[in-house]
Enzyme design. Structure first.
Site, mmCIF file in Angstrom:
data_model
loop_
_atom_site.group_PDB
_atom_site.id
_atom_site.type_symbol
_atom_site.label_atom_id
_atom_site.label_comp_id
_atom_site.label_asym_id
_atom_site.label_seq_id
_atom_site.Cartn_x
_atom_site.Cartn_y
_atom_site.Cartn_z
ATOM 1 C CB CYS A 191 9.932 -1.508 -0.062
ATOM 2 S SG CYS A 191 8.985 -3.206 0.157
ATOM 3 N NE ARG A 210 14.636 1.641 5.936
ATOM 4 C CZ ARG A 210 13.636 0.869 5.617
ATOM 5 N NH1 ARG A 210 12.753 1.312 5.886
ATOM 6 N NH2 ARG A 210 13.928 -0.578 5.663
#
Length: 330
Positions: A288, A212
């Site tokens: 995050c 990611r």
């Protein structure tokens, strides 16, 4: 002096009392054996289930809490005890009033030792600890390994219907540590600074998976761009954790030992930058997908003694939703 104190309004005295009660700093993490010992010694402990699942998960945290929990535990919904956000993001840091109101409803006083756990082992409980600690409640800890480790150690599990919350307590609105949260504007400004050449740069550590971070894997939230904030470092949160065997073949996570956490930090940001973080010469900002697992990295750095830590509350979801964001790939 006594007459002067009596003349002060109670609302002015409560923050002073709260500061005195909250001055005791509990261990950041405790084991099931340590918590069980607290039960036997009848110490005043409030146990909160802070389990949170990704929005696309079929599991429902409160439903599971109703079926199985630590004895005496109450449920803390991190999405409900949260500030509203202009982009509709969940579990943002609550206001002081929201936090105090939640504590009062859960029967928590400023002097209460609050123990936070989740059903993963270690996942969402560090985010809850980040909230408590930075709103002044330093008498707070996470249960390392959470509910599954407690169960694996054969300590009692409550499967009866949850009891009603304890009597409502008084909890004065605390003061948020103003260095705890970073805004989008601050992240944009910092992203223009190269940490290898600028001593003013804050070191941004991204807890998402490597795929990611590089943009090779899609984000779990539909329509959200992949990539990362310029000049940030990749450190997937699970590298600070290890997996242990639970009951009936299940597994759960616990924090690694400090030397192992330090090795992962060195690998992610370089030994020299890691040393600057530990010595407080540089601020580390954790991020995050939505501000949840950034708490794991935050807590891992706290365990190493890092004194200057912040968290980008809206994290990648908020950053990437803004049309003017600078995004790097690979």
């Amino acid at each position: 002096m006594a007459s002067l104190l009596r003349s002060l309004r109670p609302t002015l005295l409560r923050p002073i009392m709260a500061a005195r009660y909250a001055s005791f700093e509990a261990p950041l993490i405790i084991s099931p054996a340590q918590l069980h010992q607290n039960f036997k010694e009848n110490q005043h402990v409030a146990i909160l289930d802070t389990t949170w699942f990704m929005p696309n998960s079929p599991r429902k945290a409160y439903d599971e809490f109703q079926k199985r929990r630590l004895p005496g535990a109450q449920f803390l919904d991190l999405d409900k005890v949260a500030s509203s956000h202009e982009l509709g993001l969940k579990h943002m840091m609550p206001s002081a009033v929201q936090f105090a109101d939640a504590c009062e409803k859960l029967g928590i006083q400023p002097s209460t030792h609050v123990v936070l756990y989740d059903a993963h082992g270690v996942f969402s409980s560090p985010r809850a600890l980040f909230m408590f600690r930075n709103l002044g409640h330093s008498n707070s800890s996470i249960l390392n390994g959470g509910l599954p480790r407690w169960d694996a150690k054969s300590f009692p599990i409550d499967t009866n219907p949850p009891s009603s919350p304890p009597s409502k307590s008084q909890y004065p609105p605390p003061a948020l540590d103003q260095n705890a949260i970073r805004s989008y504007e601050q992240m944009v400004t910092n992203s223009a600074l190269n940490p290898s050449s600028s001593l003013e740069a804050e070191l941004v550590i991204d807890a998402r998976s490597a795929g990611r971070f590089t943009g090779e894997d899609p984000e779990p939230r539909p329509g959200l761009s992949s990539g990362h904030i310029p000049n940030s470092f990749s450190l997937p949160f699970n590298l600070f954790l290890k997996t242990e065997q639970g009951s009936q073949g299940s597994t759960y996570t616990v924090f690694r030992e400090a030397d192992e956490i330090r090795t992962e930090l060195d690998n992610a940001v370089g030994a020299a930058q890691a040393e600057r973080i530990i010595k407080g010469e540089a601020t580390a900002v954790t991020t995050c997908g939505s501000g949840m697992t950034a708490g794991v990295i935050w807590l891992g750095l706290k365990l190493l003694g890092a004194p200057k830590l912040s968290l980008y509350d809206e994290s990648w979801t908020g950053y990437a939703m803004r049309p003017t964001s600078r995004i790097e790939m690979a």
